[in-house]
Design an enzyme around this catalytic site. Structure first.
Site, short mmCIF file in Angstrom:
data_model
loop_
_atom_site.label_atom_id
_atom_site.label_comp_id
_atom_site.label_asym_id
_atom_site.label_seq_id
_atom_site.Cartn_x
_atom_site.Cartn_y
_atom_site.Cartn_z
CE LYS A 173 41.10 32.76 38.44
NZ LYS A 173 42.37 33.12 39.08
C1 E4P Z 1 41.89 34.87 42.08
O1 E4P Z 1 41.79 33.80 41.53
C2 E4P Z 1 42.97 35.82 41.84
O2 E4P Z 1 44.04 35.09 41.25
C3 E4P Z 1 43.52 36.45 43.07
O3 E4P Z 1 42.98 35.90 44.24
C4 E4P Z 1 43.57 37.92 43.04
O4 E4P Z 1 44.19 38.38 44.22
P1 E4P Z 1 44.75 39.85 44.36
O5 E4P Z 1 43.61 40.80 44.43
O6 E4P Z 1 45.56 39.84 45.64
O7 E4P Z 1 45.62 40.10 43.14
#
Ligand code: E4P
Length: 218
Positions: free
Chosen positions: A87
């Site tokens: 990622k």
């Molecule tokens: C995406 O990969 C992130 O881990 C995640 O969806 C972020 O979500 P949030 O905005 O609820 O922290």
């Protein structure tokens, strides 16, 4: 549409897996910290535990923000397990790293995407997944779901292979809308997935069926 769970909590991952609807996992540094996972070896062990629970892709986020650092970290993560997806944040060196990983056949998830232009760049750089954050756009009074629609249209126009992984999904309606506009994947915590199960008429109907059966058989 694939369902990923957005957590580093092993119990939640296990529960979603047992429900039989789980296609993968996404994590991020905040989610790892929330579970108290720190130190390189503990982080590695945790990713491996996640890979043991699920069959699908598991996103592991790099911490570096420079090209060499992202590449070194990403190669180490990718070597851990075939299910690991690196990622990478949507920054200049991140885009360069996406192209590098793509050329080497390493799967990537481009994260922190908030505009169609960023999503277009991620696809051009060969990202496996792009993660537009719906909830965080909604939080600042911008239409998160509109971004998913725009990216879907752009990717379809040019038949990009990059999968639209709708992220920052906060409630069941987000999941339904993602399915309506054609997201390839939705990632969210366990709670919105379990809430898809619920309807008051289902509960009322089941109570009635069971009561009638009991009456007829008593
Ligand atoms: C995406 O990969 C992130 O881990 C995640 O969806 C972020 O979500 P949030 O905005 O609820 O922290």
């Amino acid at each position: 549409m694939k369902f990923f769970i957005d957590t580093a909590n092993l119990a939640h991952i296990q529960e979603a897996q047992e429900l039989g609807v789980l296609d993968g996992v996404t994590t991020n540094p905040s989610l790892m910290a929330k579970e108290g996972i720190s130190g390189e070896q503990n982080v590695i062990d945790h990713y491996l535990k996640i890979c043991e629970i699920v069959d699908g892709d598991v996103s592991a986020e790099v911490i570096s923000t420079d090209f060499d650092g992202i590449v070194a970290e990403g190669e180490k993560l990718a070597a851990l397990h075939p299910q690991i997806v690196v990622k990478v944040p949507m920054i200049r060196d991140g885009v360069k790293a996406l192209r590098y990983f793509s050329n080497k056949g390493i799967k990537t998830n481009c994260t922190l995407v908030f505009s169609p232009g960023q999503a277009l760049l991620a696809a051009k750089a060969g990202a496996t997944y792009v993660s537009p954050f719906i909830g965080r756009l909604d939080d600042i009074s911008q239409e998160g779901m509109q971004l998913i629609e725009q990216i879907r249209l752009i990717y379809d126009n040019y038949a990009y292979d990059t999968q639209v992984l709708a992220a920052s999904v906060r409630h069941p309606l987000h999941i339904i809308q993602c399915a309506e506009v054609g997201a390839d994947v939705v990632t969210c915590p366990l709670d919105p997935i379990m809430k898809l199960l619920k309807h008051p008429l289902t509960d009322i109907g089941l109570d009635k069926f069971l009561a009638d059966h009991k009456k007829a058989n008593s």
